[in-house]
Design a protein around this motif. Structure first.
Motif, PDB file in Angstrom:
ATOM      1  N   MET A  57      -0.905   4.733  -0.994  1.00  0.00           N
ATOM      2  CA  MET A  57      -2.177   4.721  -0.266  1.00  0.00           C
ATOM      3  C   MET A  57      -1.939   5.071   1.201  1.00  0.00           C
ATOM      4  O   MET A  57      -1.074   4.474   1.840  1.00  0.00           O
ATOM      5  CB  MET A  57      -2.843   3.346  -0.385  1.00  0.00           C
ATOM      6  N   PHE A  85       2.089   1.962  -3.483  1.00  0.00           N
ATOM      7  CA  PHE A  85       1.088   2.573  -4.360  1.00  0.00           C
ATOM      8  C   PHE A  85       0.605   3.926  -3.852  1.00  0.00           C
ATOM      9  O   PHE A  85      -0.329   4.516  -4.421  1.00  0.00           O
ATOM     10  CB  PHE A  85      -0.089   1.621  -4.583  1.00  0.00           C
ATOM     11  N   LEU A 129     -10.327   0.100  -9.731  1.00  0.00           N
ATOM     12  CA  LEU A 129      -9.456   1.037  -9.015  1.00  0.00           C
ATOM     13  C   LEU A 129      -8.010   0.551  -9.028  1.00  0.00           C
ATOM     14  O   LEU A 129      -7.083   1.339  -9.241  1.00  0.00           O
ATOM     15  CB  LEU A 129      -9.953   1.238  -7.589  1.00  0.00           C
ATOM     16  N   GLN A 149       0.831  -1.209   0.000  1.00  0.00           N
ATOM     17  CA  GLN A 149       0.000   0.000   0.000  1.00  0.00           C
ATOM     18  C   GLN A 149       0.869   1.264   0.000  1.00  0.00           C
ATOM     19  O   GLN A 149       0.539   2.253  -0.668  1.00  0.00           O
ATOM     20  CB  GLN A 149      -0.962  -0.008   1.191  1.00  0.00           C
ATOM     21  N   LYS A 156      -4.678   2.382 -10.577  1.00  0.00           N
ATOM     22  CA  LYS A 156      -3.600   2.730  -9.651  1.00  0.00           C
ATOM     23  C   LYS A 156      -2.306   1.994  -9.978  1.00  0.00           C
ATOM     24  O   LYS A 156      -1.224   2.577  -9.941  1.00  0.00           O
ATOM     25  CB  LYS A 156      -4.039   2.417  -8.208  1.00  0.00           C
TER      26      LYS A 156
END
Length: 142
Positions: free
Chosen positions: A55, A53, A95, A50, A99
């Motif tokens: 996030m 990416f 999504l 995460q 991404k």
């Protein structure tokens, strides 16, 4: 002679075999179940993914990803609120495709080709989720 509108008998036999639908649904969701198992067994790795990416907060997104990758397949496999499981995984997949596989932002070359291929594969999975929801609705209406 087989007309073009008719399936061969062996195709009908496979399609009419009762376990075929469950096996097909399992094949459709298998990558998500595997992803959830891997992420759950290596939570620091899931959090690092995460972070990679972008996030934030990464632990929240790791937990949410694991939850979606478990709940969506269970709903599809059990055919309880299959439409919801298909929708969850379809939105998640869309999504993730944007991404993780933003090929349009890459220079031409092998990495761009690989990302574009992965993006299109994700779109194909979304089509599979739509089809499984449509087939379930038709079967329940019949």
């Amino acid at each position: 002679m087989i007309r073009s509108q008719e399936n061969p008998r062996f195709v009908n036999a496979v399609l009419d075999w009762p376990p075929t639908a469950l096996i097909a649904r399992l094949a459709l969701v298998s990558a998500y179940l595997l992803g959830a198992a891997v992420k759950a067994s290596d939570f620091p790795g899931a959090v690092a993914e995460q972070v990679h990416f972008g996030m934030t907060p990464p632990a929240f997104w790791a937990v949410l990803t694991i939850a979606v990758e478990i709940v969506g397949p269970v709903l599809i496999l059990t055919r309880r609120w299959l439409w919801l499981g298909a929708g969850m995984l379809g939105v998640f997949t869309l999504l993730a495709a944007f991404k993780a596989n933003a090929f349009w932002a890459m220079a031409a070359g092998h990495d761009r080709f690989t990302a574009m291929n992965a993006f299109v594969e994700h779109i194909g999975l979304i089509g599979g989720f739509v089809l499984v929801a449509m087939l379930d609705r038709r079967e329940r209406a019949a």
